[in-house]
Write a protein that holds these residues in place. Structure first.
Motif, PDB file in Angstrom:
ATOM      1  N   ASP A 241     -14.861  -8.697 -38.700  1.00 57.39           N
ATOM      2  CA  ASP A 241     -14.912  -9.060 -37.294  1.00 57.39           C
ATOM      3  C   ASP A 241     -14.010 -10.276 -37.097  1.00 57.39           C
ATOM      4  OD1 ASP A 241     -15.423  -9.953 -34.755  1.00 57.39           O
ATOM      5  OD2 ASP A 241     -17.609 -10.031 -34.972  1.00 57.39           O
ATOM      6  N   PRO A 242     -12.835 -10.125 -36.514  1.00 56.20           N
ATOM      7  CA  PRO A 242     -11.937 -11.275 -36.360  1.00 56.20           C
ATOM      8  C   PRO A 242     -12.534 -12.408 -35.552  1.00 56.20           C
ATOM      9  CG  PRO A 242     -10.787  -9.213 -35.923  1.00 56.20           C
ATOM     10  CD  PRO A 242     -12.249  -8.885 -35.990  1.00 56.20           C
ATOM     11  N   LEU A 243     -13.444 -12.085 -34.627  1.00 56.87           N
ATOM     12  CA  LEU A 243     -14.018 -13.125 -33.764  1.00 56.87           C
ATOM     13  C   LEU A 243     -15.012 -14.008 -34.496  1.00 56.87           C
ATOM     14  CD1 LEU A 243     -14.536 -10.978 -30.547  1.00 56.87           C
ATOM     15  CD2 LEU A 243     -12.691 -12.615 -31.015  1.00 56.87           C
ATOM     16  N   ALA A 244     -15.473 -13.560 -35.660  1.00 53.03           N
ATOM     17  CA  ALA A 244     -16.401 -14.384 -36.437  1.00 53.03           C
ATOM     18  C   ALA A 244     -15.716 -15.609 -37.017  1.00 53.03           C
ATOM     19  CB  ALA A 244     -17.033 -13.544 -37.545  1.00 53.03           C
ATOM     20  N   ASP A 245     -14.427 -15.498 -37.288  1.00 53.35           N
ATOM     21  CA  ASP A 245     -13.641 -16.621 -37.809  1.00 53.35           C
ATOM     22  C   ASP A 245     -12.184 -16.349 -37.464  1.00 53.35           C
ATOM     23  OD1 ASP A 245     -12.399 -18.645 -39.177  1.00 53.35           O
ATOM     24  OD2 ASP A 245     -13.022 -18.010 -41.184  1.00 53.35           O
ATOM     25  N   VAL A 246     -11.807 -16.705 -36.256  1.00 49.51           N
ATOM     26  CA  VAL A 246     -10.467 -16.360 -35.772  1.00 49.51           C
ATOM     27  C   VAL A 246      -9.395 -16.983 -36.641  1.00 49.51           C
ATOM     28  CG1 VAL A 246      -8.857 -16.607 -33.844  1.00 49.51           C
ATOM     29  CG2 VAL A 246     -11.237 -15.986 -33.413  1.00 49.51           C
ATOM     30  N   ASP A 247      -9.538 -18.270 -36.952  1.00 46.78           N
ATOM     31  CA  ASP A 247      -8.501 -18.938 -37.744  1.00 46.78           C
ATOM     32  C   ASP A 247      -8.410 -18.348 -39.149  1.00 46.78           C
ATOM     33  OD1 ASP A 247      -7.831 -20.566 -35.614  1.00 46.78           O
ATOM     34  OD2 ASP A 247      -9.130 -22.221 -36.255  1.00 46.78           O
ATOM     35  N   GLY A 248      -9.559 -18.030 -39.741  1.00 43.32           N
ATOM     36  CA  GLY A 248      -9.542 -17.419 -41.069  1.00 43.32           C
ATOM     37  C   GLY A 248      -8.885 -16.051 -41.047  1.00 43.32           C
ATOM     38  N   PHE A 249      -9.177 -15.277 -40.001  1.00 38.24           N
ATOM     39  CA  PHE A 249      -8.569 -13.956 -39.871  1.00 38.24           C
ATOM     40  C   PHE A 249      -7.056 -14.070 -39.724  1.00 38.24           C
ATOM     41  CE2 PHE A 249      -6.971 -10.592 -37.056  1.00 38.24           C
ATOM     42  CZ  PHE A 249      -7.300  -9.469 -37.793  1.00 38.24           C
ATOM     43  N   VAL A 250      -6.602 -14.985 -38.896  1.00 38.38           N
ATOM     44  CA  VAL A 250      -5.171 -15.152 -38.668  1.00 38.38           C
ATOM     45  C   VAL A 250      -4.489 -15.630 -39.950  1.00 38.38           C
ATOM     46  CG1 VAL A 250      -3.447 -16.472 -37.381  1.00 38.38           C
ATOM     47  CG2 VAL A 250      -5.439 -15.526 -36.201  1.00 38.38           C
ATOM     48  N   ALA A 251      -5.159 -16.525 -40.692  1.00 38.39           N
ATOM     49  CA  ALA A 251      -4.579 -16.998 -41.954  1.00 38.39           C
ATOM     50  C   ALA A 251      -4.440 -15.851 -42.950  1.00 38.39           C
ATOM     51  CB  ALA A 251      -5.443 -18.115 -42.543  1.00 38.39           C
ATOM     52  N   SER A 252      -5.448 -14.982 -43.003  1.00 38.99           N
ATOM     53  CA  SER A 252      -5.367 -13.822 -43.892  1.00 38.99           C
ATOM     54  C   SER A 252      -4.240 -12.892 -43.458  1.00 38.99           C
ATOM     55  CB  SER A 252      -6.703 -13.082 -43.891  1.00 38.99           C
ATOM     56  OG  SER A 252      -6.638 -11.919 -44.697  1.00 38.99           O
ATOM     57  N   ALA A 253      -4.131 -12.654 -42.154  1.00 43.64           N
ATOM     58  CA  ALA A 253      -3.064 -11.794 -41.646  1.00 43.64           C
ATOM     59  C   ALA A 253      -1.697 -12.368 -41.990  1.00 43.64           C
ATOM     60  CB  ALA A 253      -3.205 -11.619 -40.141  1.00 43.64           C
ATOM     61  N   ALA A 254      -1.578 -13.694 -41.969  1.00 46.96           N
ATOM     62  CA  ALA A 254      -0.297 -14.330 -42.280  1.00 46.96           C
ATOM     63  C   ALA A 254       0.132 -14.050 -43.717  1.00 46.96           C
ATOM     64  CB  ALA A 254      -0.382 -15.829 -42.031  1.00 46.96           C
ATOM     65  N   GLN A 255      -0.842 -13.956 -44.631  1.00 46.93           N
ATOM     66  CA  GLN A 255      -0.495 -13.637 -46.016  1.00 46.93           C
ATOM     67  C   GLN A 255       0.148 -12.264 -46.116  1.00 46.93           C
ATOM     68  OE1 GLN A 255      -3.489 -14.743 -49.117  1.00 46.93           O
ATOM     69  NE2 GLN A 255      -4.771 -15.243 -47.354  1.00 46.93           N
ATOM     70  N   TYR A 256      -0.359 -11.319 -45.343  1.00 41.37           N
ATOM     71  CA  TYR A 256       0.200  -9.966 -45.369  1.00 41.37           C
ATOM     72  C   TYR A 256       1.503  -9.894 -44.581  1.00 41.37           C
ATOM     73  CZ  TYR A 256      -4.013  -8.624 -47.711  1.00 41.37           C
ATOM     74  OH  TYR A 256      -5.012  -8.538 -48.649  1.00 41.37           O
ATOM     75  N   ALA A 257       1.616 -10.701 -43.529  1.00 42.41           N
ATOM     76  CA  ALA A 257       2.886 -10.759 -42.809  1.00 42.41           C
ATOM     77  C   ALA A 257       4.003 -11.242 -43.729  1.00 42.41           C
ATOM     78  CB  ALA A 257       2.754 -11.675 -41.599  1.00 42.41           C
ATOM     79  N   ALA A 258       3.677 -12.169 -44.616  1.00 47.16           N
ATOM     80  CA  ALA A 258       4.671 -12.664 -45.563  1.00 47.16           C
ATOM     81  C   ALA A 258       5.143 -11.575 -46.521  1.00 47.16           C
ATOM     82  CB  ALA A 258       4.100 -13.848 -46.352  1.00 47.16           C
ATOM     83  N   LEU A 259       4.314 -10.541 -46.713  1.00 44.96           N
ATOM     84  CA  LEU A 259       4.691  -9.425 -47.572  1.00 44.96           C
ATOM     85  C   LEU A 259       5.468  -8.351 -46.817  1.00 44.96           C
ATOM     86  CD1 LEU A 259       1.378  -8.901 -49.610  1.00 44.96           C
ATOM     87  CD2 LEU A 259       3.455 -10.085 -50.337  1.00 44.96           C
ATOM     88  N   GLY A 260       5.562  -8.485 -45.501  1.00 50.06           N
ATOM     89  CA  GLY A 260       6.307  -7.511 -44.713  1.00 50.06           C
ATOM     90  C   GLY A 260       5.464  -6.639 -43.814  1.00 50.06           C
ATOM     91  N   PHE A 261       4.153  -6.863 -43.759  1.00 52.59           N
ATOM     92  CA  PHE A 261       3.293  -6.106 -42.851  1.00 52.59           C
ATOM     93  C   PHE A 261       3.391  -6.707 -41.450  1.00 52.59           C
ATOM     94  CE2 PHE A 261       1.703  -5.163 -47.002  1.00 52.59           C
ATOM     95  CZ  PHE A 261       1.237  -3.858 -46.934  1.00 52.59           C
TER      96      PHE A 261
END
Length: 303
Positions: A241-261
């Protein structure tokens, strides 16, 4: 990083009469909130990881056709079509119909299928996994032929078509984008390299380090078939649930964005009783921050 909505929970208050309006309102909320994909699961029973098999669940392509008339811009995608459920020629015609009625907003998601209980329950043949992958490759070949100017026969190991007529053709040319889901290194990723425009992986497949390994395997398969891996869009699904921890979710997404997702799909999970409100909040609180991830990645690339 973009956000998609994967709608799989139909166990909602209000009974069957509420399912259509709620599904439509959720898709419209996704479109209005800036989500860039709306996906459904191709199942006939509810997945047991999400609830009970006898929970409400709607057939996917009928639902997609309904949503085509309820939305204007958002792409509609099955994540993913099970290869066993429909003959390939019928599937190509179904996908074409969705593309035409949605004004070119469809994407052809396909996988080898896995849910043995619904196959047994409804009398659908469920061959061994190796055969299902072979059927999947023939299905991709048949769909590509039907979305071309070749109306001739197709002779395969599993399927034989006397003529591959498909009129009208899809609005998207030369064909709708092909999405393949999964992380199997020998078969799935080979098919991604050879046929897919988009690859989708679930975070259940592993953390960033393991996902990086999957990317390396995909790159090797691309080398084998003479394809540039950059031509394949990378997307992922996440069961949080991204709304449970928005900043944590965005930080996790950033790790995958760095891989090209560049897109993450989220699910209004079973504990969420108001999917419309949930998706609206994602548009307000999460999508703008994910867009900043994309901007930051672009800025880092320019330095």
């Amino acid at each position: 990083m973009e956000l998609g909505i994967h709608f799989v929970n139909f166990n909602l208050s209000g009974g069957p009469e509420a399912l259509g309006p709620t599904l439509a309102a959720t898709a419209r909320a996704a479109e209005q909130g800036g989500a860039t994909m709306f996906t459904l699961a191709d199942h006939l029973f509810q997945m047991e990881a999400m609830g009970r098999a006898d929970d409400p669940f709607l057939e996917g392509y009928t639902s997609m056709g309904f949503l085509a008339g309820q939305t204007d811009r958002i792409p509609l995608t099955m994540l993913v079509t099970g290869v066993t459920y429909r003959y390939p020629g019928v599937l190509a015609k179904t996908m074409t119909t969705l593309d035409v009625l949605s004004q070119g907003r469809s994407m052809f998601g396909i996988g080898a299928a896995w849910y043995d209980r619904e196959h047994a329950g409804l009398g659908i043949p469920f061959p061994p996994i190796g055969q299902r992958f072979e059927m999947m490759e023939e299905t991709l070949q048949i769909c590509e032929q039907m979305w071309s100017d070749n109306n001739g026969p197709f002779e395969g190991k599993y399927y034989r078509l006397a003529e591959t007529l498909c009129v009208p053709q899809p609005i998207q040319q030369p064909r709708p984008p092909i999405l393949i889901g999964g992380a199997g290194e020998k078969k799935t990723l080979r098919l991604v390299a050879q046929y897919a425009d988009v690859w989708n992986i679930s975070l259940a497949a592993g953390p960033p380090a393991e996902t990086r390994h999957k990317l390396d395997v995909l790159n090797c398969h691309c080398d084998d078939v003479g394809r540039d891996p950059a031509d394949i869009r990378k997307t992922l699904g996440i069961l949080v649930d991204p709304l449970a921890d928005v900043d944590g979710f965005v930080a996790s997404a950033a790790q995958y964005a760095a891989l090209g997702f560049d897109l993450v799909n989220v699910i209004p999970l079973p504990h969420i009783t108001d999917p419309v409100g949930f998706v609206s909040r994602l548009g307000d609180e999460v999508i703008p921050k994910l867009a900043e991830v994309s901007d930051n990645q672009a800025g880092s690339a320019r330095k």
